[in-house]
Design a protein around this motif. Structure first.
Motif, PDB file in Angstrom:
ATOM      1  N   VAL A 178       9.855  35.275  30.898  1.00 35.25           N
ATOM      2  CA  VAL A 178      10.314  36.556  31.441  1.00 35.25           C
ATOM      3  C   VAL A 178      11.704  36.341  32.038  1.00 35.25           C
ATOM      4  O   VAL A 178      11.899  35.441  32.851  1.00 35.25           O
ATOM      5  CB  VAL A 178       9.354  37.088  32.522  1.00 35.25           C
ATOM      6  N   VAL A 179      12.664  37.179  31.640  1.00 31.77           N
ATOM      7  CA  VAL A 179      14.030  37.096  32.145  1.00 31.77           C
ATOM      8  C   VAL A 179      14.462  38.483  32.605  1.00 31.77           C
ATOM      9  O   VAL A 179      14.236  39.479  31.906  1.00 31.77           O
ATOM     10  CB  VAL A 179      15.025  36.596  31.069  1.00 31.77           C
ATOM     11  N   VAL A 180      15.087  38.513  33.782  1.00 29.90           N
ATOM     12  CA  VAL A 180      15.624  39.768  34.315  1.00 29.90           C
ATOM     13  C   VAL A 180      17.085  39.538  34.661  1.00 29.90           C
ATOM     14  O   VAL A 180      17.415  38.627  35.423  1.00 29.90           O
ATOM     15  CB  VAL A 180      14.867  40.238  35.572  1.00 29.90           C
ATOM     16  N   PHE A 195      18.633  36.530  36.969  1.00 31.85           N
ATOM     17  CA  PHE A 195      20.079  36.364  37.104  1.00 31.85           C
ATOM     18  C   PHE A 195      20.607  37.548  37.904  1.00 31.85           C
ATOM     19  O   PHE A 195      20.464  38.697  37.471  1.00 31.85           O
ATOM     20  CB  PHE A 195      20.778  36.348  35.732  1.00 31.85           C
ATOM     21  N   GLU A 196      21.177  37.275  39.057  1.00 29.07           N
ATOM     22  CA  GLU A 196      21.792  38.322  39.880  1.00 29.07           C
ATOM     23  C   GLU A 196      23.266  38.408  39.483  1.00 29.07           C
ATOM     24  O   GLU A 196      24.080  37.592  39.893  1.00 29.07           O
ATOM     25  CB  GLU A 196      21.635  38.011  41.371  1.00 29.07           C
ATOM     26  N   LEU A 197      23.588  39.373  38.654  1.00 31.48           N
ATOM     27  CA  LEU A 197      24.922  39.445  38.064  1.00 31.48           C
ATOM     28  C   LEU A 197      26.020  39.671  39.091  1.00 31.48           C
ATOM     29  O   LEU A 197      27.156  39.232  38.882  1.00 31.48           O
ATOM     30  CB  LEU A 197      24.960  40.536  36.989  1.00 31.48           C
ATOM     31  N   ASP A 198      25.707  40.322  40.199  1.00 30.92           N
ATOM     32  CA  ASP A 198      26.719  40.524  41.233  1.00 30.92           C
ATOM     33  C   ASP A 198      27.002  39.246  42.029  1.00 30.92           C
ATOM     34  O   ASP A 198      27.967  39.198  42.784  1.00 30.92           O
ATOM     35  CB  ASP A 198      26.340  41.670  42.171  1.00 30.92           C
ATOM     36  N   GLU A 199      26.201  38.226  41.827  1.00 30.27           N
ATOM     37  CA  GLU A 199      26.424  36.945  42.497  1.00 30.27           C
ATOM     38  C   GLU A 199      26.939  35.874  41.540  1.00 30.27           C
ATOM     39  O   GLU A 199      27.227  34.757  41.961  1.00 30.27           O
ATOM     40  CB  GLU A 199      25.133  36.464  43.160  1.00 30.27           C
ATOM     41  N   GLU A 200      27.038  36.184  40.270  1.00 31.06           N
ATOM     42  CA  GLU A 200      27.525  35.246  39.251  1.00 31.06           C
ATOM     43  C   GLU A 200      29.033  35.442  39.070  1.00 31.06           C
ATOM     44  O   GLU A 200      29.512  36.589  39.029  1.00 31.06           O
ATOM     45  CB  GLU A 200      26.838  35.510  37.902  1.00 31.06           C
ATOM     46  N   ASP A 201      29.768  34.347  38.933  1.00 35.40           N
ATOM     47  CA  ASP A 201      31.211  34.456  38.696  1.00 35.40           C
ATOM     48  C   ASP A 201      31.518  35.229  37.425  1.00 35.40           C
ATOM     49  O   ASP A 201      32.513  35.932  37.336  1.00 35.40           O
ATOM     50  CB  ASP A 201      31.858  33.072  38.614  1.00 35.40           C
ATOM     51  N   ILE A 215      28.589  38.735  31.459  1.00 36.23           N
ATOM     52  CA  ILE A 215      27.188  38.683  31.034  1.00 36.23           C
ATOM     53  C   ILE A 215      26.694  40.091  30.746  1.00 36.23           C
ATOM     54  O   ILE A 215      26.069  40.345  29.712  1.00 36.23           O
ATOM     55  CB  ILE A 215      26.311  37.997  32.100  1.00 36.23           C
ATOM     56  N   GLN A 216      27.004  41.024  31.638  1.00 41.35           N
ATOM     57  CA  GLN A 216      26.563  42.399  31.438  1.00 41.35           C
ATOM     58  C   GLN A 216      27.198  43.011  30.186  1.00 41.35           C
ATOM     59  O   GLN A 216      26.538  43.729  29.436  1.00 41.35           O
ATOM     60  CB  GLN A 216      26.877  43.241  32.670  1.00 41.35           C
ATOM     61  N   HIS A 252      18.071  44.450  32.938  1.00 42.21           N
ATOM     62  CA  HIS A 252      17.740  44.134  31.541  1.00 42.21           C
ATOM     63  C   HIS A 252      16.534  43.221  31.624  1.00 42.21           C
ATOM     64  O   HIS A 252      16.620  42.127  32.174  1.00 42.21           O
ATOM     65  CB  HIS A 252      18.880  43.358  30.860  1.00 42.21           C
ATOM     66  N   VAL A 253      15.416  43.661  31.069  1.00 46.45           N
ATOM     67  CA  VAL A 253      14.173  42.898  31.144  1.00 46.45           C
ATOM     68  C   VAL A 253      13.813  42.397  29.751  1.00 46.45           C
ATOM     69  O   VAL A 253      13.781  43.180  28.795  1.00 46.45           O
ATOM     70  CB  VAL A 253      13.020  43.765  31.701  1.00 46.45           C
ATOM     71  N   TYR A 254      13.551  41.093  29.659  1.00 45.99           N
ATOM     72  CA  TYR A 254      13.090  40.467  28.428  1.00 45.99           C
ATOM     73  C   TYR A 254      11.760  39.795  28.706  1.00 45.99           C
ATOM     74  O   TYR A 254      11.624  39.073  29.702  1.00 45.99           O
ATOM     75  CB  TYR A 254      14.088  39.413  27.939  1.00 45.99           C
TER      76      TYR A 254
END
Length: 144
Positions: free
Chosen positions: A62-64, A90-96, A101-102, A116-118
Motif C-alpha cells: 500500500v502506497v499513499v 510519501f508526504e510530498l510537501d516535505e519532500e525536496d 513527484i506529483q 494518490h492511493v495504490y
C-alpha cells in the motif's frame, strides 16, 4: 523544497490565478508553465523521480502520496492504517522533489490532486475513491 522551487510554484500559481482571460493565450500559458518547469525539473531528477515512484509502487503493498495539511490525505491514511500496518506514505510537501513527484503521478494516471492511493500496484484514486470501496473488499484488496 528549496526556496527557488517554492517561489517558482507560488509565482506560477499566482500568475495562473490572476491573469485576465485575454491573457490566456498559448504564449501566456507557455510563460506560466515554463517559469515553473525550468527551475524544478532536470533530466537527472526526472529519472530519479520516476525510479522512486515506480519502485515504491512495485515494492510496497500500500502506497499513499500525500500532503500533511490535506484533510483528504489524512482521511485516506486513517482508513488504510486501520486495515494494515504496511502503508508506505510519501508526504510530498516535505519532500525536496515533491512537486516533481506529483507531476509524474499526474502523468501516470491523470489525477493532479492528492492523495494518490495504490494497493498492490493498482491505482485506486483519491480519498473519495478509497471511501467508495466497501470495507470487506478493501481488506481483500490489501490481503491479495
Amino acid at each position: 523544497m528549496s526556496a527557488v522551487r517554492r517561489l517558482a510554484t507560488l509565482s506560477n500559481h499566482l500568475v495562473t490565478r490572476s491573469l485576465p482571460s485575454q491573457f490566456n493565450s498559448p504564449v501566456a500559458t507557455s510563460f506560466k508553465l515554463g517559469s515553473a518547469l525550468s527551475t524544478t525539473t532536470s533530466p537527472e531528477m526526472s529519472a530519479s523521480v520516476k525510479q522512486l515512484v515506480d519502485s515504491s509502487i512495485a515494492d510496497n503493498k500500500v502506497v499513499v502520496f500525500s500532503k500533511t495539511y490535506c484533510p483528504y490525505c489524512r482521511r485516506a491514511k486513517q482508513i488504510l492504517t486501520q486495515e494494515t500496518d504496511n502503508v508506505k506514505i510519501f508526504e510530498l510537501d516535505e519532500e525536496d522533489n515533491g512537486s516533481e513527484i506529483q507531476a509524474y503521478l499526474k502523468q501516470l494516471n491523470g489525477q493532479g490532486t492528492v492523495p494518490h492511493v495504490y494497493i498492490n500496484k493498482e491505482f485506486i484514486g483519491g480519498c473519495s475513491d478509497l471511501q467508495a470501496i466497501p470495507t470487506a473488499k478493501l481488506k481483500q484488496k490489501i490481503a491479495a
